[in-house]
Design a protein around this motif. Structure first.
Motif, PDB file in Angstrom:
ATOM      1  N   SER A 201       0.823  -1.203   0.000  1.00 49.48           N
ATOM      2  CA  SER A 201       0.000   0.000   0.000  1.00 49.48           C
ATOM      3  C   SER A 201       0.863   1.261   0.000  1.00 49.48           C
ATOM      4  O   SER A 201       0.598   2.213  -0.735  1.00 49.48           O
TER       5      SER A 201
ATOM      6  N   HIS B  91      -0.938   4.405  -1.750  1.00 51.50           N
ATOM      7  CA  HIS B  91      -2.343   4.385  -1.353  1.00 51.50           C
ATOM      8  C   HIS B  91      -2.520   4.625   0.143  1.00 51.50           C
ATOM      9  O   HIS B  91      -3.458   5.301   0.551  1.00 51.50           O
ATOM     10  N   HIS B  92      -1.682   4.030   0.963  1.00 48.97           N
ATOM     11  CA  HIS B  92      -1.714   4.204   2.413  1.00 48.97           C
ATOM     12  C   HIS B  92      -2.994   3.680   3.058  1.00 48.97           C
ATOM     13  O   HIS B  92      -3.290   4.027   4.184  1.00 48.97           O
ATOM     14  N   ARG B  93      -3.769   2.869   2.314  1.00 48.17           N
ATOM     15  CA  ARG B  93      -5.011   2.328   2.864  1.00 48.17           C
ATOM     16  C   ARG B  93      -5.153   0.868   2.441  1.00 48.17           C
ATOM     17  O   ARG B  93      -4.992   0.531   1.271  1.00 48.17           O
TER      18      ARG B  93
ATOM     19  N   ASP C 191      -7.882  -0.918   2.286  1.00 48.62           N
ATOM     20  CA  ASP C 191      -9.051  -1.226   1.474  1.00 48.62           C
ATOM     21  C   ASP C 191      -8.736  -1.161  -0.016  1.00 48.62           C
ATOM     22  O   ASP C 191      -9.317  -1.895  -0.815  1.00 48.62           O
TER      23      ASP C 191
END
Length: 156
Positions: free
Chosen positions: A138, A143-145, A147
């Motif tokens: 991530s 993205h750092h997420r 989901d």
């Protein structure tokens, strides 16, 4: 890398310590730093040689074009390629391929989206747990997420 990041990439982003700083074309202009491997270093050298051979000054975009012109040209080429060859190639699909390759590299097994299996929370002798791999991936893609990683890899 996203399409824009790769088009604007400049080989000076590779630092002597092996880190690659990606800051041009990122979402929100957010700097992303990755540790390079030998294959990536070799590719960056090839990019440098390509730019030199074709007299491109700043990036992989021809100097006679701005980013929008280059993007329109590239998407038109892909559209024609897909129609001619009855394919469904798209640039973002390369990120999915990389995500799945990287997940297998980090964990030692296929991601759920390819294996159609859920990965147990407690794996025996993993090189990296599912959660750790997803977190690293991530960050690498900016993205750092978690989901978002589920979209690329499937749910664990």
């Amino acid at each position: 890398m996203r399409f824009k990041e790769s088009a604007l990439f400049f080989e000076q982003a590779l630092r002597r310590n092996g880190e690659i700083n990606i800051d041009k074309g990122t979402k929100g202009g957010q700097l992303r730093t990755l540790q390079s491997n030998e294959k990536q270093k070799e590719l960056i050298k090839e990019l440098k040689d390509f730019r030199k051979n074709y007299n491109f000054c700043k990036s992989l975009i021809p100097d006679s074009m701005n980013f929008k012109q280059w993007q329109n040209f590239a998407y038109h080429v892909v559209k024609n390629f897909n129609e001619t060859n009855k394919q469904k190639y798209n640039f973002h699909g390369e990120r999915h391929f990389y995500a799945q390759y990287r997940y297998k590299e980090l964990t030692g097994h296929e991601p759920p989206v390819k294996s159609n299996e859920r990965i147990p929370i407690k794996e025996e002798n993993p090189s990296m747990t599912d959660y750790e791999a997803r977190m690293r991936f991530s960050e690498e893609l900016g993205h750092h997420r978690l989901d978002i990683t589920n979209y690329y890899l499937g749910k664990s």
